[in-house]
Motif scaffolding. Structure first.
Motif, PDB file in Angstrom:
ATOM      1  N   LEU A   3    -106.346 -35.752  18.403  1.00 43.97           N
ATOM      2  CA  LEU A   3    -107.415 -36.443  17.705  1.00 43.97           C
ATOM      3  C   LEU A   3    -108.730 -35.933  18.283  1.00 43.97           C
ATOM      4  CD1 LEU A   3    -105.906 -40.061  17.817  1.00 43.97           C
ATOM      5  CD2 LEU A   3    -105.964 -38.531  15.844  1.00 43.97           C
ATOM      6  N   GLN A   4    -109.590 -35.404  17.447  1.00 47.82           N
ATOM      7  CA  GLN A   4    -110.837 -34.810  17.917  1.00 47.82           C
ATOM      8  C   GLN A   4    -112.019 -35.454  17.219  1.00 47.82           C
ATOM      9  OE1 GLN A   4    -111.402 -32.309  20.433  1.00 47.82           O
ATOM     10  NE2 GLN A   4    -113.367 -33.315  20.091  1.00 47.82           N
ATOM     11  N   GLU A   5    -112.796 -36.217  17.995  1.00 41.99           N
ATOM     12  CA  GLU A   5    -113.972 -36.895  17.449  1.00 41.99           C
ATOM     13  C   GLU A   5    -115.204 -35.993  17.514  1.00 41.99           C
ATOM     14  OE1 GLU A   5    -111.587 -39.998  19.867  1.00 41.99           O
ATOM     15  OE2 GLU A   5    -112.224 -37.906  20.060  1.00 41.99           O
ATOM     16  N   SER A   6    -116.134 -36.260  16.623  1.00 38.07           N
ATOM     17  CA  SER A   6    -117.432 -35.580  16.627  1.00 38.07           C
ATOM     18  C   SER A   6    -118.443 -36.469  15.925  1.00 38.07           C
ATOM     19  CB  SER A   6    -117.333 -34.222  15.935  1.00 38.07           C
ATOM     20  OG  SER A   6    -116.990 -34.381  14.573  1.00 38.07           O
ATOM     21  N   ALA A  91    -122.145 -46.560  23.381  1.00 39.42           N
ATOM     22  CA  ALA A  91    -120.782 -46.508  23.923  1.00 39.42           C
ATOM     23  C   ALA A  91    -120.176 -45.142  23.623  1.00 39.42           C
ATOM     24  CB  ALA A  91    -119.910 -47.588  23.298  1.00 39.42           C
ATOM     25  N   ARG A  92    -119.039 -44.906  24.226  1.00 36.79           N
ATOM     26  CA  ARG A  92    -118.229 -43.763  23.826  1.00 36.79           C
ATOM     27  C   ARG A  92    -117.240 -44.266  22.784  1.00 36.79           C
ATOM     28  NH1 ARG A  92    -118.233 -38.836  25.597  1.00 36.79           N
ATOM     29  NH2 ARG A  92    -116.458 -37.447  25.175  1.00 36.79           N
ATOM     30  N   TYR A  93    -117.193 -43.575  21.663  1.00 43.36           N
ATOM     31  CA  TYR A  93    -116.361 -43.991  20.545  1.00 43.36           C
ATOM     32  C   TYR A  93    -115.127 -43.099  20.449  1.00 43.36           C
ATOM     33  CZ  TYR A  93    -119.929 -47.194  18.882  1.00 43.36           C
ATOM     34  OH  TYR A  93    -120.813 -48.244  18.765  1.00 43.36           O
ATOM     35  N   TYR A  94    -113.985 -43.756  20.338  1.00 36.58           N
ATOM     36  CA  TYR A  94    -112.700 -43.064  20.276  1.00 36.58           C
ATOM     37  C   TYR A  94    -111.993 -43.390  18.966  1.00 36.58           C
ATOM     38  CZ  TYR A  94    -113.256 -42.907  25.378  1.00 36.58           C
ATOM     39  OH  TYR A  94    -113.720 -42.707  26.651  1.00 36.58           O
ATOM     40  N   CYS A  95    -111.308 -42.406  18.394  1.00 32.48           N
ATOM     41  CA  CYS A  95    -110.352 -42.745  17.355  1.00 32.48           C
ATOM     42  C   CYS A  95    -108.981 -42.873  18.012  1.00 32.48           C
ATOM     43  CB  CYS A  95    -110.337 -41.742  16.212  1.00 32.48           C
ATOM     44  SG  CYS A  95    -109.856 -40.077  16.620  1.00 32.48           S
ATOM     45  N   GLY A 112    -108.196 -39.888  21.026  1.00 29.34           N
ATOM     46  CA  GLY A 112    -109.010 -38.707  21.169  1.00 29.34           C
ATOM     47  C   GLY A 112    -109.788 -38.764  22.473  1.00 29.34           C
ATOM     48  N   GLN A 113    -110.639 -37.773  22.696  1.00 27.61           N
ATOM     49  CA  GLN A 113    -111.428 -37.727  23.925  1.00 27.61           C
ATOM     50  C   GLN A 113    -112.743 -38.482  23.794  1.00 27.61           C
ATOM     51  OE1 GLN A 113    -111.663 -33.504  24.887  1.00 27.61           O
ATOM     52  NE2 GLN A 113    -109.911 -33.721  26.243  1.00 27.61           N
ATOM     53  N   GLY A 114    -113.092 -38.817  22.572  1.00 29.50           N
ATOM     54  CA  GLY A 114    -114.276 -39.631  22.357  1.00 29.50           C
ATOM     55  C   GLY A 114    -115.525 -38.832  22.077  1.00 29.50           C
TER      56      GLY A 114
END
Length: 121
Positions: A3-6, A91-95, A112-114
């Motif tokens: 899972l890769q957030e952006s 905040a740091r947002y994660y899926c 994911g890494q957030g």
């Protein structure tokens, strides 16, 4: 599973951001998906979830009316549109995903890494 957030960044109060999460390694269209955030010095907290077919969504009370979760199963991508951002959204947002519908962050299996969201003037 990946899972890769952006899409995170620095935004002024009242501004907007759109987060994306690209999924791979599993059948994205079969899974509930969620967004979770963690502010500095605080525990992770559930933000929003969406059914696999987008037929149902849920939000924590503090983001209702400001955030919109959506997904594009053809692109294996989860989104979070965030409007009228407030400093407390920093905040740091994660899926994340779990095998069942839940808002308990302890039950999410894959993360994911957030991506970092900072709301500040």
């Amino acid at each position: 599973v990946q899972l890769q957030e952006s899409g995170g960044g620095l935004v002024q109060p009242g501004g907007s951001l759109r987060l994306s999460c690209i999924a791979s390694g599993f059948t994205f269209s079969n899974y509930y998906m969620s967004w979770v955030r963690q502010a500095p010095g605080k525990d992770k907290e559930w933000v929003s979830s969406i059914y696999a077919d987008s037929s149902h969504t849920a939000y924590r009370e503090s983001v209702k009316g400001r955030f919109t979760i959506s997904r594009d199963n053809a692109k294996n991508t989860l989104y979070l549109q965030m409007n009228n951002l407030k400093s407390e959204d920093t905040a740091r947002y994660y899926c994340a995903t779990a095998e069942w519908w839940t808002d308990s962050v302890d039950e999410y299996t894959y993360w994911g890494q957030g991506t970092q969201v900072n709301v500040s003037s």
